[in-house]
Write a protein that holds these residues in place. Structure first.
Motif, mmCIF file in Angstrom:
data_model
loop_
_atom_site.group_PDB
_atom_site.id
_atom_site.type_symbol
_atom_site.label_atom_id
_atom_site.label_comp_id
_atom_site.label_asym_id
_atom_site.label_seq_id
_atom_site.Cartn_x
_atom_site.Cartn_y
_atom_site.Cartn_z
ATOM 1 N N HIS A 63 49.927 47.354 71.560
ATOM 2 C CA HIS A 63 50.640 47.128 70.303
ATOM 3 C C HIS A 63 51.984 46.437 70.496
ATOM 4 C CE1 HIS A 63 52.437 50.917 71.609
ATOM 5 N NE2 HIS A 63 53.471 50.621 70.814
ATOM 6 N N ALA A 64 52.498 46.438 71.696
ATOM 7 C CA ALA A 64 53.792 45.803 71.959
ATOM 8 C C ALA A 64 53.679 44.283 72.109
ATOM 9 C CB ALA A 64 54.409 46.403 73.215
ATOM 10 N N HIS A 65 52.454 43.768 72.275
ATOM 11 C CA HIS A 65 52.257 42.339 72.507
ATOM 12 C C HIS A 65 51.633 41.671 71.291
ATOM 13 C CE1 HIS A 65 53.229 42.823 76.708
ATOM 14 N NE2 HIS A 65 52.392 43.849 76.761
ATOM 15 N N PRO A 66 52.291 40.644 70.731
ATOM 16 C CA PRO A 66 51.680 39.899 69.623
ATOM 17 C C PRO A 66 50.492 39.067 70.119
ATOM 18 C CG PRO A 66 53.840 39.004 70.152
ATOM 19 C CD PRO A 66 53.639 40.194 71.030
ATOM 20 N N VAL A 67 49.626 38.696 69.207
ATOM 21 C CA VAL A 67 48.392 37.973 69.544
ATOM 22 C C VAL A 67 48.375 36.636 68.801
ATOM 23 C CG1 VAL A 67 45.868 38.082 69.463
ATOM 24 C CG2 VAL A 67 47.178 40.163 69.797
ATOM 25 N N HIS A 68 47.963 35.583 69.522
ATOM 26 C CA HIS A 68 47.796 34.263 68.913
ATOM 27 C C HIS A 68 46.354 34.143 68.432
ATOM 28 C CE1 HIS A 68 46.995 29.773 69.339
ATOM 29 N NE2 HIS A 68 47.780 29.898 68.294
ATOM 30 N N VAL A 69 46.173 33.822 67.154
ATOM 31 C CA VAL A 69 44.846 33.723 66.559
ATOM 32 C C VAL A 69 44.716 32.356 65.901
ATOM 33 C CG1 VAL A 69 43.275 34.708 64.849
ATOM 34 C CG2 VAL A 69 44.829 36.195 66.100
ATOM 35 N N PRO A 107 40.093 41.136 75.051
ATOM 36 C CA PRO A 107 40.641 42.032 76.075
ATOM 37 C C PRO A 107 41.398 43.191 75.413
ATOM 38 C CG PRO A 107 41.874 39.977 75.983
ATOM 39 C CD PRO A 107 40.698 39.828 75.072
ATOM 40 N N LYS A 108 41.756 44.174 76.207
ATOM 41 C CA LYS A 108 42.485 45.336 75.672
ATOM 42 C C LYS A 108 43.737 44.876 74.955
ATOM 43 C CE LYS A 108 41.012 49.294 78.166
ATOM 44 N NZ LYS A 108 41.472 50.585 78.584
ATOM 45 N N HIS A 109 44.031 45.554 73.856
ATOM 46 C CA HIS A 109 45.188 45.172 73.040
ATOM 47 C C HIS A 109 46.288 46.231 73.170
ATOM 48 C CE1 HIS A 109 47.554 43.722 69.714
ATOM 49 N NE2 HIS A 109 47.499 44.924 69.146
ATOM 50 N N ILE A 161 50.468 34.133 64.540
ATOM 51 C CA ILE A 161 50.971 35.100 65.509
ATOM 52 C C ILE A 161 50.987 36.421 64.753
ATOM 53 C CG2 ILE A 161 52.883 35.791 67.001
ATOM 54 C CD1 ILE A 161 51.693 33.155 67.870
ATOM 55 N N VAL A 162 50.163 37.369 65.210
ATOM 56 C CA VAL A 162 50.031 38.641 64.498
ATOM 57 C C VAL A 162 50.351 39.801 65.416
ATOM 58 C CG1 VAL A 162 48.297 37.736 62.904
ATOM 59 C CG2 VAL A 162 47.558 38.841 64.993
ATOM 60 N N GLU A 163 50.798 40.882 64.802
ATOM 61 C CA GLU A 163 51.016 42.138 65.512
ATOM 62 C C GLU A 163 50.110 43.180 64.896
ATOM 63 O OE1 GLU A 163 55.155 43.006 65.034
ATOM 64 O OE2 GLU A 163 55.733 41.783 66.754
ATOM 65 N N ALA A 164 49.557 44.033 65.745
ATOM 66 C CA ALA A 164 48.682 45.097 65.263
ATOM 67 C C ALA A 164 48.924 46.342 66.100
ATOM 68 C CB ALA A 164 47.230 44.679 65.347
ATOM 69 N N SER A 165 48.775 47.503 65.469
ATOM 70 C CA SER A 165 49.036 48.755 66.166
ATOM 71 C C SER A 165 47.894 49.155 67.092
ATOM 72 C CB SER A 165 49.304 49.876 65.160
ATOM 73 O OG SER A 165 48.172 50.024 64.320
ATOM 74 N N SER A 166 46.695 48.676 66.831
ATOM 75 C CA SER A 166 45.547 49.005 67.680
ATOM 76 C C SER A 166 44.531 47.863 67.625
ATOM 77 C CB SER A 166 44.885 50.305 67.209
ATOM 78 O OG SER A 166 44.308 50.119 65.943
ATOM 79 N N LYS A 167 43.536 47.977 68.494
ATOM 80 C CA LYS A 167 42.468 46.969 68.503
ATOM 81 C C LYS A 167 41.698 46.998 67.183
ATOM 82 C CE LYS A 167 38.697 45.412 71.455
ATOM 83 N NZ LYS A 167 37.955 45.654 72.693
ATOM 84 N N ARG A 168 41.493 48.183 66.644
ATOM 85 C CA ARG A 168 40.783 48.320 65.379
ATOM 86 C C ARG A 168 41.596 47.725 64.229
ATOM 87 N NH1 ARG A 168 38.131 53.762 62.762
ATOM 88 N NH2 ARG A 168 37.108 52.655 61.064
ATOM 89 N N ALA A 169 42.912 47.933 64.214
ATOM 90 C CA ALA A 169 43.768 47.376 63.167
ATOM 91 C C ALA A 169 43.764 45.851 63.244
ATOM 92 C CB ALA A 169 45.183 47.931 63.290
ATOM 93 N N LEU A 170 43.760 45.300 64.451
ATOM 94 C CA LEU A 170 43.700 43.858 64.627
ATOM 95 C C LEU A 170 42.377 43.314 64.078
ATOM 96 C CD1 LEU A 170 44.821 41.213 65.824
ATOM 97 C CD2 LEU A 170 43.726 41.848 67.967
ATOM 98 N N SER A 171 41.281 43.990 64.403
ATOM 99 C CA SER A 171 39.970 43.550 63.923
ATOM 100 C C SER A 171 39.894 43.616 62.403
ATOM 101 C CB SER A 171 38.891 44.435 64.551
ATOM 102 O OG SER A 171 37.631 44.099 64.038
ATOM 103 N N ARG A 172 40.347 44.708 61.813
ATOM 104 C CA ARG A 172 40.305 44.861 60.365
ATOM 105 C C ARG A 172 41.231 43.844 59.678
ATOM 106 N NH1 ARG A 172 38.056 49.971 58.714
ATOM 107 N NH2 ARG A 172 36.224 50.052 60.047
#
Length: 152
Positions: free
Chosen positions: A84-90, A80-82, A137-148
């Motif tokens: 940057h203010a919300h951390p993601v559980h991976v 889903p849309k990412h 638990i990761v933080e990323a500035s954009s969807k592309r940064a999260l993917s990379r």
């Protein structure tokens, strides 16, 4: 009478036995002896032979590894849309076990530290190493940064 027997094809001269009757399937060999009779084939209506039963290789019905009980298959859908203010559980699964051993854990810890330092716009906030998987638990500035960042 002798002339009628000579003209009859069922009698053939043989060196050892004189005149002997021969069936129509046999013939005289090139050496002058009696040849073996040819095998007859019968035209019977037979069903077609069954397909060969093969158990070695190839594509077969029911082949392949069966899914483990209790573990659902992962759907490979788009994230889903990412924001940057919300951390993601991976969750990262590993075929290598155990990840918590005294020999493996330092390597995992070092790899996570390098991943956080090397990527701009991506950082690991918290991690938990289990026997065969990692929770991050990761933080990323954009969807592309999260993917990379997840690709290493």
């Amino acid at each position: 009478m002798l002339e009628s027997r000579l003209s009859d094809p069922s009698f053939v001269s043989n060196r050892n036995q004189g005149r002997t009757p021969v069936s129509k399937q046999s013939s005289v060999s090139a050496r002058g002896g009696k040849a073996r009779p040819k095998q007859l084939t019968l035209a019977l209506p037979l069903p077609p032979p069954p397909p060969p039963v093969s158990t070695w290789g190839g594509r077969r019905a029911g082949a392949g590894r069966k899914p483990a009980p209790g573990r659902a298959r992962v759907r490979h859908a788009a994230r889903p849309k990412h924001a940057h203010a919300h951390p993601v559980h991976v969750v990262l699964r590993s075929k290598f076990r155990p990840l918590r051993s005294q020999f493996t854990f330092p390597t995992v810890e070092l790899a996570l530290a390098r991943a956080t330092r090397a990527r701009l716009g991506f950082r690991v906030v918290h991690f938990s190493v289990q026997h065969d998987h990692l929770h991050l638990i990761v933080e990323a500035s954009s969807k592309r940064a999260l993917s990379r960042g997840m690709q290493g």
